[in-house]
Every structure is written in structure tokens, then in C-alpha cells.
Design a protein around this motif. Structure first.
Motif, mmCIF file in Angstrom:
data_model
loop_
_atom_site.group_PDB
_atom_site.id
_atom_site.type_symbol
_atom_site.label_atom_id
_atom_site.label_comp_id
_atom_site.label_asym_id
_atom_site.label_seq_id
_atom_site.Cartn_x
_atom_site.Cartn_y
_atom_site.Cartn_z
ATOM 1 N N ALA A 18 -40.662 16.476 13.788
ATOM 2 C CA ALA A 18 -40.006 17.074 14.961
ATOM 3 C C ALA A 18 -40.988 17.184 16.122
ATOM 4 O O ALA A 18 -40.631 16.902 17.278
ATOM 5 N N PHE A 19 -42.220 17.571 15.804
ATOM 6 C CA PHE A 19 -43.255 17.631 16.831
ATOM 7 C C PHE A 19 -43.513 16.240 17.415
ATOM 8 O O PHE A 19 -43.648 16.074 18.625
ATOM 9 N N ALA A 20 -43.552 15.242 16.551
ATOM 10 C CA ALA A 20 -43.775 13.874 17.013
ATOM 11 C C ALA A 20 -42.637 13.405 17.906
ATOM 12 O O ALA A 20 -42.869 12.718 18.915
ATOM 13 N N ALA A 21 -41.417 13.774 17.567
ATOM 14 C CA ALA A 21 -40.277 13.383 18.391
ATOM 15 C C ALA A 21 -40.307 14.083 19.749
ATOM 16 O O ALA A 21 -39.979 13.482 20.771
ATOM 17 N N ALA A 22 -40.716 15.358 19.742
ATOM 18 C CA ALA A 22 -40.763 16.113 20.994
ATOM 19 C C ALA A 22 -41.854 15.610 21.926
ATOM 20 O O ALA A 22 -41.670 15.578 23.139
ATOM 21 N N ARG A 26 -47.187 8.947 18.391
ATOM 22 C CA ARG A 26 -47.143 8.058 17.226
ATOM 23 C C ARG A 26 -47.968 8.568 16.043
ATOM 24 O O ARG A 26 -47.485 8.505 14.914
ATOM 25 N N PRO A 27 -49.192 9.065 16.232
ATOM 26 C CA PRO A 27 -49.975 9.533 15.079
ATOM 27 C C PRO A 27 -49.288 10.640 14.272
ATOM 28 O O PRO A 27 -49.280 10.570 13.040
ATOM 29 N N PRO A 28 -48.670 11.648 14.914
ATOM 30 C CA PRO A 28 -47.980 12.646 14.092
ATOM 31 C C PRO A 28 -46.779 12.061 13.352
ATOM 32 O O PRO A 28 -46.477 12.482 12.228
ATOM 33 N N ALA A 29 -46.114 11.079 13.931
ATOM 34 C CA ALA A 29 -44.974 10.443 13.258
ATOM 35 C C ALA A 29 -45.443 9.672 12.026
ATOM 36 O O ALA A 29 -44.834 9.760 10.959
ATOM 37 N N VAL A 30 -46.513 8.933 12.169
ATOM 38 C CA VAL A 30 -47.053 8.181 11.028
ATOM 39 C C VAL A 30 -47.488 9.138 9.933
ATOM 40 O O VAL A 30 -47.212 8.914 8.744
ATOM 41 N N ALA A 31 -48.149 10.230 10.315
ATOM 42 C CA ALA A 31 -48.581 11.212 9.331
ATOM 43 C C ALA A 31 -47.385 11.861 8.638
ATOM 44 O O ALA A 31 -47.388 12.046 7.416
#
Length: 57
Positions: A18-22, A26-31
């Protein structure tokens, strides 16, 4: 075994996604996706939540 169970619940990587989407990061999404995949593989091989004494349910 509470830390083990907390780290293997999908709530934390979902929050990370959700943080990555907000932030459109990209790094938080991959993680987040990697963490979810790790949880899925653990569950597929029978490593689910643990009881307080450390044994599996």
C-alpha cells in the motif's frame, strides 16, 4: 514465537505494498511482493503459524 507469526502474516507486506502504491515506489513494491512470495512458499511447504511453545499448529 510471536515474532515468527507476526513476520509471516500477510498484513505487513500488504502495508508495504500500500505504501508502494501511494508513493509509486518500486523498491517497496518489490520487497512487498518478495515477502508475500516467501510467506506463500513457507505455507506451501507446511511452515505456518507456530504455537507459543514453538511447535506448528
Amino acid at each position: 514465537m510471536r515474532p515468527y507469526n507476526v513476520l509471516r502474516s500477510p498484513a505487513i507486506p500488504a502495508t508495504l505494498l500500500a505504501f508502494a502504491a501511494a508513493t509509486r515506489g518500486r523498491p517497496p513494491a518489490v520487497a512487498g511482493f518478495g515477502w508475500l512470495a516467501h510467506i506463500a512458499v513457507d505455507h506451501a511447504f507446511g511452515y505456518g503459524p507456530r504455537r507459543p511453545d514453538g511447535l506448528r499448529y
